[in-house]
Write a protein that holds these residues in place. Structure first.
Motif, mmCIF file in Angstrom:
data_model
loop_
_atom_site.group_PDB
_atom_site.id
_atom_site.type_symbol
_atom_site.label_atom_id
_atom_site.label_comp_id
_atom_site.label_asym_id
_atom_site.label_seq_id
_atom_site.Cartn_x
_atom_site.Cartn_y
_atom_site.Cartn_z
ATOM 1 N N LYS A 195 0.809 -1.222 0.000
ATOM 2 C CA LYS A 195 0.000 0.000 0.000
ATOM 3 C C LYS A 195 0.843 1.273 0.000
ATOM 4 O O LYS A 195 0.302 2.365 -0.104
ATOM 5 C CB LYS A 195 -0.990 -0.004 1.159
ATOM 6 C CG LYS A 195 -0.392 -0.039 2.521
ATOM 7 C CD LYS A 195 -1.503 -0.207 3.545
ATOM 8 C CE LYS A 195 -1.125 0.486 4.813
ATOM 9 N NZ LYS A 195 -2.253 0.863 5.591
ATOM 10 N N HIS A 204 6.606 5.870 -2.777
ATOM 11 C CA HIS A 204 5.337 6.589 -2.860
ATOM 12 C C HIS A 204 5.459 7.768 -3.831
ATOM 13 O O HIS A 204 4.573 7.986 -4.670
ATOM 14 C CB HIS A 204 4.912 7.077 -1.472
ATOM 15 C CG HIS A 204 3.658 7.887 -1.487
ATOM 16 N ND1 HIS A 204 2.413 7.308 -1.589
ATOM 17 C CD2 HIS A 204 3.448 9.220 -1.447
ATOM 18 C CE1 HIS A 204 1.496 8.259 -1.604
ATOM 19 N NE2 HIS A 204 2.101 9.429 -1.527
ATOM 20 N N GLY A 225 5.208 6.596 -7.200
ATOM 21 C CA GLY A 225 3.966 5.893 -7.532
ATOM 22 C C GLY A 225 4.119 4.386 -7.605
ATOM 23 O O GLY A 225 3.399 3.721 -8.349
ATOM 24 N N TYR A 273 3.730 0.036 -10.883
ATOM 25 C CA TYR A 273 3.245 1.403 -10.769
ATOM 26 C C TYR A 273 1.794 1.349 -10.312
ATOM 27 O O TYR A 273 0.974 0.649 -10.916
ATOM 28 C CB TYR A 273 3.384 2.140 -12.102
ATOM 29 C CG TYR A 273 4.835 2.385 -12.446
ATOM 30 C CD1 TYR A 273 5.549 3.412 -11.836
ATOM 31 C CD2 TYR A 273 5.500 1.566 -13.348
ATOM 32 C CE1 TYR A 273 6.890 3.626 -12.126
ATOM 33 C CE2 TYR A 273 6.841 1.775 -13.646
ATOM 34 C CZ TYR A 273 7.522 2.807 -13.022
ATOM 35 O OH TYR A 273 8.851 3.009 -13.309
ATOM 36 N N ARG A 274 1.507 2.047 -9.230
ATOM 37 C CA ARG A 274 0.189 2.005 -8.597
ATOM 38 C C ARG A 274 -0.937 2.307 -9.593
ATOM 39 O O ARG A 274 -1.921 1.579 -9.660
ATOM 40 C CB ARG A 274 0.119 2.980 -7.426
ATOM 41 C CG ARG A 274 -1.250 3.011 -6.735
ATOM 42 C CD ARG A 274 -1.396 4.159 -5.746
ATOM 43 N NE ARG A 274 -0.394 4.178 -4.715
ATOM 44 C CZ ARG A 274 -0.522 3.605 -3.518
ATOM 45 N NH1 ARG A 274 -1.620 2.985 -3.198
ATOM 46 N NH2 ARG A 274 0.445 3.687 -2.634
ATOM 47 N N LYS A 275 -0.821 3.376 -10.357
ATOM 48 C CA LYS A 275 -1.921 3.814 -11.225
ATOM 49 C C LYS A 275 -2.146 2.881 -12.411
ATOM 50 O O LYS A 275 -3.267 2.552 -12.732
ATOM 51 C CB LYS A 275 -1.682 5.243 -11.716
ATOM 52 C CG LYS A 275 -1.900 6.268 -10.626
ATOM 53 C CD LYS A 275 -1.777 7.671 -11.156
ATOM 54 C CE LYS A 275 -2.004 8.657 -10.023
ATOM 55 N NZ LYS A 275 -1.851 10.037 -10.453
ATOM 56 N N SER A 276 -1.090 2.455 -13.054
ATOM 57 C CA SER A 276 -1.240 1.651 -14.271
ATOM 58 C C SER A 276 -1.218 0.149 -14.010
ATOM 59 O O SER A 276 -1.731 -0.627 -14.814
ATOM 60 C CB SER A 276 -0.129 1.986 -15.267
ATOM 61 O OG SER A 276 1.125 1.537 -14.781
ATOM 62 N N GLY A 277 -0.580 -0.261 -12.913
ATOM 63 C CA GLY A 277 -0.406 -1.692 -12.656
ATOM 64 C C GLY A 277 0.723 -2.306 -13.463
ATOM 65 O O GLY A 277 0.978 -3.504 -13.374
ATOM 66 N N ASN A 278 1.414 -1.479 -14.254
ATOM 67 C CA ASN A 278 2.531 -1.973 -15.053
ATOM 68 C C ASN A 278 3.731 -2.267 -14.164
ATOM 69 O O ASN A 278 3.977 -1.550 -13.187
ATOM 70 C CB ASN A 278 2.930 -0.948 -16.118
ATOM 71 C CG ASN A 278 1.862 -0.784 -17.182
ATOM 72 O OD1 ASN A 278 1.132 -1.728 -17.473
ATOM 73 N ND2 ASN A 278 1.776 0.405 -17.748
#
Length: 180
Positions: free
Chosen positions: A67, A95, A98, A138-143
């Motif tokens: 998290k 963090h 990201g 990467y948190r936003k993309s999941g890549n």
């Protein structure tokens, strides 16, 4: 403790089978006196407790990296000193980029030395940490985060632990530049 990204990308090669994993319990061919049996029980209990604290340390650390923050975890219950501060610094850095993690590393941990009778009981452990199933994304993309191809996936880590009151705490974790 080295940061997660650095630890996962920088650790190196070697063999940790030097036989030093035995706890300092006296051995003898003569029958042991009762106090020796009690001492062996104390050693075993301390060894089991420090190994459990290390497992709990990692379980909470995995939650924090997933998290991006130690808030809401019990990480500080099992970590202190450099192990706590470097993880918190690493999480801030990740963090800001990201980045979080998925999965978890696995461990093959050995107690190298144990001194439960000291004023501050202490232990040294060695871990063969396997990060195969612990991925940075990467948190936003999941890549997935691109990692160096030459990074070690399985590497030796040295751990220092101390008993504070009734709780063993991991105070330093040092990844080594050698594979296991």
């Amino acid at each position: 403790m080295a940061s997660g990204l650095i630890a996962l990308s920088a650790c190196g090669s070697g063999d940790d089978s030097d036989g030093s994993a035995k706890s300092p319990v006296p051995t003898s061919s003569a029958p042991a006196p009762e106090t020796s049996s009690a001492s062996a029980d104390t050693q075993k209990q301390a060894k089991d407790a420090v190994l459990q604290a290390y497992e709990d340390f990692w379980a909470e650390q995995v939650k924090a990296y997933a998290k991006g923050d130690t808030a809401g975890t019990s990480f500080a219950q099992y970590a202190a000193g450099e192990a706590l501060s470097s993880t918190q610094d690493d999480l801030k850095d990740l963090h800001n980029k990201g980045i979080v993690t998925t999965g978890a590393p696995s461990h093959d941990t050995t107690v190298v030395s144990l001194e439960p009778g000291k004023k501050v009981p202490s232990a040294k452990l060695t871990d063969c940490l396997d990060s195969t199933d612990w991925k940075f994304i990467y948190r936003k993309s999941g890549n997935p985060v691109e990692m160096p191809e030459s990074r070690l996936i399985r590497y030796v880590t040295r751990i220092d632990a101390e008993k504070w009151g009734q709780q063993w705490k991991i105070v330093d974790v040092t990844p080594e530049q050698r594979a296991c």
